[in-house]
Design an enzyme around this catalytic site. Structure first.
Site, short mmCIF file in Angstrom:
data_model
loop_
_atom_site.label_atom_id
_atom_site.label_comp_id
_atom_site.label_asym_id
_atom_site.label_seq_id
_atom_site.Cartn_x
_atom_site.Cartn_y
_atom_site.Cartn_z
N LYS A 187 0.86 -1.19 0.00
CA LYS A 187 0.00 0.00 0.00
C LYS A 187 0.89 1.24 0.00
O LYS A 187 1.93 1.17 0.66
CB LYS A 187 -0.93 0.00 1.22
CG LYS A 187 -1.88 -1.18 1.27
CD LYS A 187 -3.02 -1.08 0.27
CE LYS A 187 -3.89 -2.33 0.32
NZ LYS A 187 -5.03 -2.28 -0.62
N HIS A 216 -9.51 -12.51 -7.25
CA HIS A 216 -9.99 -11.30 -6.59
C HIS A 216 -11.38 -11.03 -7.15
O HIS A 216 -11.63 -11.26 -8.32
CB HIS A 216 -9.05 -10.12 -6.88
CG HIS A 216 -9.29 -8.95 -5.97
ND1 HIS A 216 -10.42 -8.17 -6.04
CD2 HIS A 216 -8.55 -8.47 -4.94
CE1 HIS A 216 -10.36 -7.24 -5.10
NE2 HIS A 216 -9.24 -7.40 -4.40
#
Ligand code: CAP
Ligand code: MG
Length: 416
Positions: free
Chosen positions: A152, A270
């Site tokens: 991130k 995902h």
């Protein structure tokens, strides 16, 4: 014989073993009876239409049957003959059971809740290659949850920064580095460079820790491009690929599964965009059905939520995980993935809810640690190991300063 809507309704009908049996939630529109709504759903999702068709004996009877209506719960059951379907084609099946009916005026709301898949149809799909066995066949995780982290911010790191974050996380105890759903082949972090650099750091981390490590590389792209990226992953020694299965489409997922068979690669699914289908409980397609489709198409992992402990809304995580781990005509199981707002302080609650046959992913919960990625990884792995043994995270923090710092920052609360 005319084919009319009424011909698709028979509440005395007992579904055959070979039928695909679907449960729907319905809200008939004003002026439409329950029988009218149910028969229209069966008709429009199989071989009927609004006008009476005169096809006496000239076509095979591929009609579905609305065979149960529960007005109280709003549930309607429809049985589909397997001859209606093209074996092994998920797009064709979905164009039936989740196609035009989703937009019919005759119902104000319609949701595909669940499917009971017949043996012959299931056997026309490959299913997963590994499922939960990735923990032993690819990783050294044994019976504990596999741990994963997404660097991130989700996009914007350059290749070297991305690979270094991977090294920090892997040497901190994380098993899997994972690309974010929207990181593919952008100029700031090109696909092949990222693959090569990350695997080099992976190798170094394996040497340092003595533990097997791997990378959930996002190959999401248009059909042929995606297959080339799968080949590239295998060529460079990566054991996994990740696919945004909803945005990519099930036909493409099936192609990736075929190609991954050739290389022995595992597939991480995902589900970005799933909430467009499943968030409103009275309409769309449930996550339970999306998970079922993913298993038949052959993914090894799929995100199924955090039982409400994380930052994202989700439904019935435990029920979906149970189905993914249950027998379905001999199909390999799927490893559910809990992700989204997770951090070390939530791990004992999460494993109490969902058990240990899962993968757990933390992005912000690792890289947001006050002392950085490596400390965040140590804390998350320590908390997961402790929780898997039934130990509380607070207790585990007594001899793990990184975990104590994480609890100091986030406590055991769910982020909002
Ligand atoms: O982008 C994100 O939000 C995540 O990378 C989590 O990041 P954090 O760990 O930083 O929250 C995942 O994509 C979500 O978990 C997907 O949702 P789901 O798992 O529900 O499909
Ligand atoms: Mg993400």
């Amino acid at each position: 014989m005319g084919i009319r809507y009424e011909d698709f309704l028979d509440t005395a009908y007992e579904p055959k073993e070979s039928d695909l049996v679907c449960s729907f939630y319905l809200e008939p529109a004003d002026g439409i009876s329950w029988n009218g709504a149910a028969s229209r759903v069966a008709s429009e999702s199989s071989n009927g239409t609004w006008a009476e068709l005169d096809v006496e004996g000239s076509v095979e009877d591929l009609s579905a049957t609305a065979c149960a209506i529960d007005e109280e719960s709003g549930q309607v059951t429809v049985a589909y003959p397997d001859a209606l379907f093209e074996p092994g084609s998920m797009p064709q099946i979905l164009s039936c059971i989740a196609g035009n009916i989703m937009g019919m005026k005759a119902v104000d709301r319609i949701r595909l809740l669940d499917c009971k898949w017949p043996k012959k149809l299931v056997e026309s799909f490959p299913g997963p290659q590994y499922g939960s066995a990735i923990r032993t066949e690819i990783l050294d995780a044994g019976e504990r949850p596999a741990t994963a982290t997404v660097p991130k911010p989700k996009v914007g790191l350059n290749t070297q920064q991305h690979a270094t974050v991977g090294y920090e996380a892997w040497t901190g105890g994380i098993d899997l580095l994972k690309d974010d759903e929207n990181l593919t082949d952008q100029s700031f972090n090109p696909f092949e460079d990222r693959l090569i650099e990350s695997l080099a750091q992976r190798d170094a981390a394996e040497d340092e820790t003595g533990e097997k490590k791997s990378y959930l590389l996002n190959v999401t792209a248009s059909g042929n491009e995606m297959l080339e990226r799968v080949d590239m992953a295998a060529e460079h020694g990566c054991e996994f690929v990740m696919v945004d299965v909803v945005t990519t489409g099930w036909g493409a997922v099936q192609q990736v599964r075929e190609r991954c068979e050739r290389h022995g690669l595992a597939i991480h699914a995902h589900r970005a965009m799933h909430a467009a289908f499943d968030r409103i409980p009275t309409h769309g397609v449930s996550m339970r059905v999306i998970a079922q489709i993913a298993r038949l198409c052959g993914v090894d992992h799929i995100h199924t939520g955090t039982a409400g402990l994380g930052k994202l809304a989700n439904e019935d995580t435990r029920g979906i995980n149970e189905w993914l781990q249950s027998d379905c005509h001999g199909l390999t199981d799927v490893l559910p993935v809990a992700s989204g707002g997770l951090h070390a302080g939530l791990m004992d609650q999460l494993l109490t809810e969902l058990g240990t046959t899962i993968a757990v992913q933390a992005g912000g919960g690792i890289h947001g640690h006050p002392d950085g990625t490596h400390a965040g990884a140590v804390a998350f792995r320590r908390a997961t190991d402790a929780a898997a043994r039934g130990e509380s995270v607070e207790n585990a923090a007594s001899d793990c300063p990184e975990l104590a710092r994480a609890l100091e920052k986030w406590g055991t609360e769910t982020p909002r």
